[in-house]
Each structure stands twice: as C-alpha cells, then as structure tokens.
Design an enzyme around this catalytic site. Structure first.
Site, PDB file in Angstrom:
ATOM      1  N   HIS A   1      -5.610   9.623   5.856  1.00 31.70           N
ATOM      2  CA  HIS A   1      -6.353   9.897   4.616  1.00 31.70           C
ATOM      3  C   HIS A   1      -7.818   9.562   4.798  1.00 31.70           C
ATOM      4  CE1 HIS A   1      -6.948   5.626   3.659  1.00 31.70           C
ATOM      5  NE2 HIS A   1      -5.713   5.435   4.087  1.00 31.70           N
TER       6      HIS A   1
ATOM      7  N   ASP B   1       0.847  -1.198   0.000  1.00 24.11           N
ATOM      8  CA  ASP B   1       0.000   0.000   0.000  1.00 24.11           C
ATOM      9  C   ASP B   1       0.879   1.244   0.000  1.00 24.11           C
ATOM     10  OD1 ASP B   1      -2.272  -1.480  -0.012  1.00 24.11           O
ATOM     11  OD2 ASP B   1      -3.012  -0.828   1.950  1.00 24.11           O
TER      12      ASP B   1
ATOM     13  N   ASP C   1       0.416   4.052   1.406  1.00 23.52           N
ATOM     14  CA  ASP C   1       0.353   4.936   2.576  1.00 23.52           C
ATOM     15  C   ASP C   1       0.960   4.325   3.833  1.00 23.52           C
ATOM     16  OD1 ASP C   1      -1.517   3.011   3.143  1.00 23.52           O
ATOM     17  OD2 ASP C   1      -3.250   4.336   3.002  1.00 23.52           O
TER      18      ASP C   1
ATOM     19  N   TRP D   1     -13.692  -0.611  -1.845  1.00 18.46           N
ATOM     20  CA  TRP D   1     -12.940  -0.860  -0.618  1.00 18.46           C
ATOM     21  C   TRP D   1     -13.368  -2.157   0.075  1.00 18.46           C
ATOM     22  CZ3 TRP D   1     -13.882  -1.763   4.432  1.00 18.46           C
ATOM     23  CH2 TRP D   1     -12.799  -1.610   5.313  1.00 18.46           C
TER      24      TRP D   1
ATOM     25  N   ARG E   1     -11.535   8.411   2.531  1.00 19.13           N
ATOM     26  CA  ARG E   1     -11.830   7.399   1.520  1.00 19.13           C
ATOM     27  C   ARG E   1     -12.306   8.062   0.230  1.00 19.13           C
ATOM     28  NH1 ARG E   1     -15.048   3.012   4.128  1.00 19.13           N
ATOM     29  NH2 ARG E   1     -13.068   2.813   5.196  1.00 19.13           N
TER      30      ARG E   1
ATOM     31  N   MET F   1       0.707   4.736   9.159  1.00 17.63           N
ATOM     32  CA  MET F   1      -0.120   4.979   7.981  1.00 17.63           C
ATOM     33  C   MET F   1      -0.375   6.472   7.857  1.00 17.63           C
ATOM     34  SD  MET F   1      -3.450   3.008   6.526  1.00 17.63           S
ATOM     35  CE  MET F   1      -4.886   3.876   7.065  1.00 17.63           C
TER      36      MET F   1
ATOM     37  N   GLU G   1     -10.918  -7.742  -0.456  1.00 22.71           N
ATOM     38  CA  GLU G   1      -9.926  -8.357  -1.352  1.00 22.71           C
ATOM     39  C   GLU G   1      -8.748  -8.945  -0.587  1.00 22.71           C
ATOM     40  OE1 GLU G   1      -9.821  -5.175  -0.600  1.00 22.71           O
ATOM     41  OE2 GLU G   1      -7.680  -5.005  -0.171  1.00 22.71           O
ATOM     42  N   ASP G   2      -8.419  -8.334   0.550  1.00 22.95           N
ATOM     43  CA  ASP G   2      -7.290  -8.843   1.343  1.00 22.95           C
ATOM     44  C   ASP G   2      -7.637 -10.166   2.023  1.00 22.95           C
ATOM     45  OD1 ASP G   2      -9.162  -7.332   2.789  1.00 22.95           O
ATOM     46  OD2 ASP G   2      -7.700  -6.524   4.191  1.00 22.95           O
TER      47      ASP G   2
HETATM   48  C1  UD2 Z   1      -7.144  -1.311   4.432  1.00 29.22           C
HETATM   49  C2  UD2 Z   1      -5.977  -2.278   4.183  1.00 29.22           C
HETATM   50  C3  UD2 Z   1      -5.661  -2.241   2.703  1.00 29.22           C
HETATM   51  C4  UD2 Z   1      -6.848  -2.697   1.890  1.00 29.22           C
HETATM   52  C5  UD2 Z   1      -8.064  -1.819   2.246  1.00 29.22           C
HETATM   53  C6  UD2 Z   1      -9.356  -2.374   1.677  1.00 29.22           C
HETATM   54  C7  UD2 Z   1      -4.361  -2.611   5.978  1.00 29.22           C
HETATM   55  C8  UD2 Z   1      -3.296  -2.021   6.825  1.00 29.22           C
HETATM   56  N1  UD2 Z   1      -4.840  -1.848   4.992  1.00 29.22           N
HETATM   57  O1  UD2 Z   1      -6.628  -0.011   4.122  1.00 29.22           O
HETATM   58  O2  UD2 Z   1      -4.543  -3.057   2.398  1.00 29.22           O
HETATM   59  O3  UD2 Z   1      -7.109  -4.075   2.106  1.00 29.22           O
HETATM   60  O4  UD2 Z   1      -8.263  -1.718   3.653  1.00 29.22           O
HETATM   61  O5  UD2 Z   1      -9.407  -2.317   0.315  1.00 29.22           O
HETATM   62  O6  UD2 Z   1      -4.754  -3.750   6.191  1.00 29.22           O
HETATM   63  N2  UD2 Z   1      -5.377   3.326  -3.261  1.00 29.22           N
HETATM   64  C9  UD2 Z   1      -4.983   4.409  -4.054  1.00 29.22           C
HETATM   65  N3  UD2 Z   1      -5.894   5.327  -4.467  1.00 29.22           N
HETATM   66  C10 UD2 Z   1      -7.212   5.227  -4.103  1.00 29.22           C
HETATM   67  C11 UD2 Z   1      -7.616   4.156  -3.291  1.00 29.22           C
HETATM   68  C12 UD2 Z   1      -6.683   3.229  -2.878  1.00 29.22           C
HETATM   69  O7  UD2 Z   1      -3.796   4.532  -4.410  1.00 29.22           O
HETATM   70  O8  UD2 Z   1      -7.996   6.113  -4.522  1.00 29.22           O
HETATM   71  C13 UD2 Z   1      -4.401   2.280  -2.906  1.00 29.22           C
HETATM   72  C14 UD2 Z   1      -3.312   2.767  -1.979  1.00 29.22           C
HETATM   73  O9  UD2 Z   1      -2.128   2.012  -2.194  1.00 29.22           O
HETATM   74  C15 UD2 Z   1      -3.924   2.491  -0.629  1.00 29.22           C
HETATM   75  C16 UD2 Z   1      -4.564   1.113  -0.869  1.00 29.22           C
HETATM   76  O10 UD2 Z   1      -5.046   1.206  -2.211  1.00 29.22           O
HETATM   77  O11 UD2 Z   1      -2.986   2.469   0.414  1.00 29.22           O
HETATM   78  C17 UD2 Z   1      -5.668   0.739   0.113  1.00 29.22           C
HETATM   79  O12 UD2 Z   1      -6.672   1.730   0.158  1.00 29.22           O
HETATM   80  P1  UD2 Z   1      -6.928   2.615   1.472  1.00 29.22           P
HETATM   81  O13 UD2 Z   1      -5.623   3.078   1.986  1.00 29.22           O
HETATM   82  O14 UD2 Z   1      -7.925   3.644   1.157  1.00 29.22           O
HETATM   83  O15 UD2 Z   1      -7.589   1.559   2.463  1.00 29.22           O
HETATM   84  P2  UD2 Z   1      -7.405   1.387   4.078  1.00 29.22           P
HETATM   85  O16 UD2 Z   1      -6.478   2.379   4.636  1.00 29.22           O
HETATM   86  O17 UD2 Z   1      -8.722   1.286   4.711  1.00 29.22           O
HETATM   87 MN    MN Z   2      -4.786   3.351   3.876  1.00 23.94          MN
END
Ligand code: UD2
Ligand code: MN
Length: 285
Positions: A230, A135, A137, A197, A232, A227, A200-201
């Site tokens: 940010h 990821d 971030d 969102w 959504r 992290m 998938e993980d």
């Molecule tokens: C969680 C998970 C992440 C993923 C997500 C659900 C952890 C620590 N993190 O993160 O791996 O499973 O939930 O999908 O378990 N991204 C972009 N642009 C966008 C949207 C996403 O570049 O507009 C990429 C970016 O690398 C980001 C990743 O996708 O870090 C995951 O998206 P997130 O950071 O919005 O999701 P988060 O923080 O809830």
């Molecule tokens: Mn994130």
C-alpha cells in the site's frame, strides 16, 4: 471424570481446557491474497456469530480476546485479513471478537487514539481479558504464532515480507501487540497525541518499559507476516512533530492517555464478521 475435574484438566462440562496444539498445527502456511466480498466471507465463516464472535466448542478457552483493528478506508485489506486470520484463530482455538475502529474524516488518522477507543468500547460490550491491537494489512503466515496475552505485553512480529522477513530495528513495537486488560490500564493506554504516521508505536513501548513490564517477543521463525502492499494516505501523512512528542513520552504517560481520551462514537454496528465502531475525533480539543 471426577478425578479429572479435581486436577483441573476439564471443566464442569467435561470439556478440556484449550491448549496450544504445537503438535497438530501446520506451522507456516501460504496466505490467500485475494479479496472476497463481505457476503462470500460471511458465508464462508457462518460459524462466526454476529458482531464477529467465535467461541471454540471442543475446549474451554482460558481468556476472552478482543482483536482491535485501527481502521480507515482499507476495506480490501480488511477482507484479505479476515480471510486468513479467522481460520487461523479458529485452528488456534481462540475465543475472540473482532472490532474494527473506524475513524471518520476529516481528522488526521490517529492509530494510538484508536487503540484506546477500541479498548474502552470493547470493554463496554464484553468481559475481555486480552486485547490484540492489529494493523489491518498484516496477514499472519504461521499457525504457531499463537494469539494470546502473556505475562508481559507481547509484540507479535519477528519478520515482515517488506523487510525480507526481519524487522527494521530490534525494538520495534508496531504492527501487532497484545495486552492483558490489567497491563493496558497500568500503562495508561496509548498516547492520543500522534496524529499522522509514525512515533505512536515507539511511544507505546516507552510506556511499557517505564512501568517495568517485560516485552514478550516471538521467535524469528514464528512471528512472520506478509504486509499487503500500500501507499500512504493523505489523511495519514508523516507526523512532523513525532520526534518531539517521543522525547517527552515518559513525562506525559500519567497525564495523557487512556485516562484523558476524548472521542465521539457515531455508531456501533454488529456486522456478520466484526463489530464496527465508527468514531469522530476533534483535533482541537
Ligand atoms: C508502520 C507500523 C504500524 C504503525 C505505522 C506508523 C509495523 C509493521 N507497522 O506501518 O504499526 O506504527 O508504521 O503509524 O511496525 N490505517 C488505516 N487507514 C489509513 C491509515 C492507517 O486503516 O488511512 C491503519 C491500518 O490498520 C494500517 C495501520 O493504520 O495497517 C498503520 O498504517 P500504515 O499501514 O499506513 O503504516 P506502515 O505500513 O508504515
Ligand atoms: Mn502498513
């Protein structure tokens, strides 16, 4: 020298194999959470060659690693990540290339699908043995969190600042994972079906477990990340069907994944610090 070679302690150049230097690396460090410009970054890391490749010169690495970053419109995160990740990888003597897999609008973001794109496109460009899906971030804060592939698919995170340096649930497989080439092929990659969102993980973990691969995890005090804060994005809203998809994850593993992915590469750009693969996805295909 002759004898050393015979025991495998050095290669034909006389260089030793790269080993994990637990003894000299510093352990926890404070990340620099400021954003530098791409120009400043590429000057700072001018020992990284075009396309984002670095090869240690003091030892012979045991694997060639592709860092795959699923990406859309988060350049400030990318700049902060590079500022912290690249020096750490260099200290760890990792032989790496950074790939940023940039999904174009208007399709909804699909992290799993971008893993598959990264795996396939990187494999066209070099003989990578190890794939680290990362990821954008998540900034590492411990030097001893070695960026390797292991006997089993590896989850790099034991704690994130967001959850007080712990995980939300014990089995988490999101954020950062590594697979040897053979391991990723064996699970038929990630699912391509999770647009938006979430889920998938966990699907990816189901695939690993169903193939009988043992997940490697990091010690609590090692796999630590900050992290970047940010919200959504609208183009990555909560996937309303993720629960239903996850229930049938195992059933779909053989019929859907790396073997069935459809996407279109719009461009491959060798930028100073990474290879950017721009990709479009047709959600109705
Ligand atoms: C969680 C998970 C992440 C993923 C997500 C659900 C952890 C620590 N993190 O993160 O791996 O499973 O939930 O999908 O378990 N991204 C972009 N642009 C966008 C949207 C996403 O570049 O507009 C990429 C970016 O690398 C980001 C990743 O996708 O870090 C995951 O998206 P997130 O950071 O919005 O999701 P988060 O923080 O809830
Ligand atoms: Mn994130």
């Amino acid at each position: 020298q002759q004898q050393k070679q015979a025991t495998g302690a050095s290669n034909s150049n006389g260089l030793p194999s790269c080993v994990d230097r637990h003894d000299i690396l510093g352990g926890k460090f404070k990340p620099v959470m400021t954003e530098l410009s791409p120009d400043a970054l590429s000057y700072l890391f001018r020992d990284v060659t075009v396309g984002g490749t670095y090869t240690p010169d003091s030892c012979v690495p045991k694997e060639k690693t592709a860092i795959i970053i699923p990406f859309r419109d988060r350049s400030s995160h990318l700049n902060i990540l590079l500022l912290n990740l690249l020096p750490m990888l260099k200290r760890q003597k990792v032989d790496f290339t950074v790939f940023v897999i940039d999904q174009q609008l208007p399709s909804i973001f699909n992290r799993g699908l971008l893993f598959n794109v990264g795996f396939l496109e990187a494999s066209k460009l070099g003989p990578y043995d190890c794939f680290i899906f990362h990821d954008v971030d998540l900034v590492p804060i411990n030097d001893l969190n070695f960026y390797h592939c292991n006997d089993g698919p590896t989850h790099f995170i034991s704690g994130v600042n967001k959850f007080n340096y712990s995980l939300l649930y014990r089995d988490m497989f999101g954020g950062i994972v590594s697979f040897k080439k053979k391991q990723f092929l064996e699970i038929n990659g990630a699912s391509n079906m999770y647009f938006g969102w979430g889920g998938e993980d966990d699907d990816l973990r189901v695939r690993v477990v169903r193939r009988g691969l043992k997940i490697v995890r990091k010690y609590a005090d090692i796999g630590l990340y900050d992290m970047i804060k940010h919200g959504r994005e609208n183009s990555n809203g909560k996937n309303p069907v993720r629960g239903g998809l996850l229930k049938l994850a195992g059933k779909r593993q053989d019929s859907e994944g790396l073997s069935t992915i459809r996407y279109k590469v719009q461009g491959v750009d060798l930028l100073p610090l990474y290879t950017r693969v721009t990709v479009t996805v047709n959600m109705t295909e």
